[in-house]
Write an enzyme that holds these catalytic residues in place. Structure first.
Site, short mmCIF file in Angstrom:
data_model
loop_
_atom_site.label_atom_id
_atom_site.label_comp_id
_atom_site.label_asym_id
_atom_site.label_seq_id
_atom_site.Cartn_x
_atom_site.Cartn_y
_atom_site.Cartn_z
N ASP A 66 -19.78 -7.53 -5.27
CA ASP A 66 -18.87 -7.45 -6.43
C ASP A 66 -19.28 -8.52 -7.49
O ASP A 66 -19.81 -9.36 -7.21
CB ASP A 66 -17.44 -7.39 -6.05
CG ASP A 66 -17.25 -8.40 -4.84
OD1 ASP A 66 -17.75 -9.45 -4.86
OD2 ASP A 66 -16.24 -8.04 -4.26
N ASP A 135 -4.35 -8.72 1.15
CA ASP A 135 -3.72 -7.31 1.00
C ASP A 135 -4.51 -6.26 1.66
O ASP A 135 -4.46 -5.12 1.51
CB ASP A 135 -3.49 -7.12 -0.39
CG ASP A 135 -4.89 -7.02 -1.15
OD1 ASP A 135 -5.83 -7.23 -0.61
OD2 ASP A 135 -4.75 -6.95 -2.45
N HIS A 137 -7.95 -5.66 1.22
CA HIS A 137 -9.07 -5.19 0.47
C HIS A 137 -10.47 -5.87 1.11
O HIS A 137 -10.28 -6.94 1.73
CB HIS A 137 -8.94 -5.82 -1.13
CG HIS A 137 -9.15 -7.37 -1.37
ND1 HIS A 137 -8.18 -8.14 -1.72
CD2 HIS A 137 -10.27 -7.90 -1.41
CE1 HIS A 137 -8.73 -9.34 -1.80
NE2 HIS A 137 -9.93 -9.42 -1.65
N GLU A 142 -9.16 -2.60 -4.00
CA GLU A 142 -7.78 -3.05 -3.76
C GLU A 142 -6.97 -1.92 -3.07
O GLU A 142 -7.48 -0.86 -3.04
CB GLU A 142 -6.99 -3.31 -5.04
CG GLU A 142 -7.57 -4.64 -5.66
CD GLU A 142 -7.31 -6.08 -5.10
OE1 GLU A 142 -7.09 -6.04 -4.22
OE2 GLU A 142 -7.58 -6.95 -6.04
#
Length: 260
Positions: A66, A135, A137, A142
């Site tokens: 990313d 979370d 990811h 996400e």
């Protein structure tokens, strides 16, 4: 999915073993490189082994997971610069052989499509290193991300920006709002996935990854559908795993000839 619970230093050695073994067998292998704090000890171990002439990256190629959108080319937290500092500059991996999505492109969707095409032209990723967010990811997929997603523009969750603020002198407002990220379908096309997680802050995400239902709520759970996933976690990150004792027993009983 194989779960290995061990001290952080041992996890780094195990992940480096996988890279070293792959490059010994296939010197031109395609590596998937992650940023963030999880792989740093692995990169330190690989740099040490390279200095000892145990491993060479001279013929390898690499793709990043990313990139932030809009960070200047010389910004130290631009992921291409991070990976250059943490690994590329310390081994014999040619900078031109390392590819990342173009977060400064004028046409971001076109840049994403071009990145997907580049991975395909390389024959796909042989070994993908991964971390996991608090979370759930992976890369910057996400919660709510499609399990069939491809490289695309994403909006970062506030939790992710708060978690990453430590890399921006604690200033969450300095963390970009948008990113380009490989999709979950892109990531799971890699032939071997190695995910590292340490610390109590990752415990809930790890529990969902390993033992929870496959769901876009916890994007990393898509890894349960992959045929070759190695999850390397320390005691703290494994703290909520109901079957932790089983994972320890299974790893202790692993045949010597069977690698990760």
């Amino acid at each position: 999915m194989e779960v290995v619970i061990a001290p952080p230093a041992e996890l780094a050695r195990l992940a480096a073993d996988v890279v070293e073994r792959l490059l010994a067998a296939r010197p031109d292998a395609v590596l998937g490189l992650a940023t963030g704090s999880s792989p740093l000890a692995v990169y330190d171990e690989l740099a040490r082994r390279h200095a000892e002439r145990r491993v060479s990256f001279a013929r390898a190629r690499a793709f990043l997971l990313d990139e932030y959108v809009g960070l200047p080319a010389d910004h130290p937290q631009r992921y291409r610069n991070v990976i250059d500092a943490e690994l590329v500059s310390r081994v014999d991996l040619a900078p031109v052989a390392v590819h990342g999505p173009d977060g400064l492109a004028v046409d971001l969707p076109a840049a994403c499509a071009a990145y997907e095409a580049a991975i395909a032209r390389a024959g796909g990723v042989d070994l993908q290193l991964l971390g996991i967010g608090t979370d759930g990811h992976v890369a910057f997929n996400e919660p709510g991300s499609s399990l069939g997603s491809r490289t695309r523009v994403k909006t970062l969750a506030l939790q992710t920006r708060q978690d990453n603020a430590r890399f921006f002198d604690g200033d969450v407002d300095a963390v970009p709002t948008h990113c380009l990220t490989q999709g979950l379908a892109t990531i799971t096309e890699a032939r071997h996935l190695v995910l590292l997680a340490t610390g109590t802050s990752k415990a809930r995400a790890v529990q969902q990854l390993v033992e929870g239902p496959v769901s876009a709520r916890w994007p990393a759970t898509v890894l349960q559908l992959h045929p070759h996933v190695t999850v390397l976690v320390d005691d703290d990150a494994a703290g909520l795993l109901e079957l932790a004792d089983h994972y320890r027993e299974a790893y202790a009983a692993k045949p010597e000839w069977q690698h990760l």
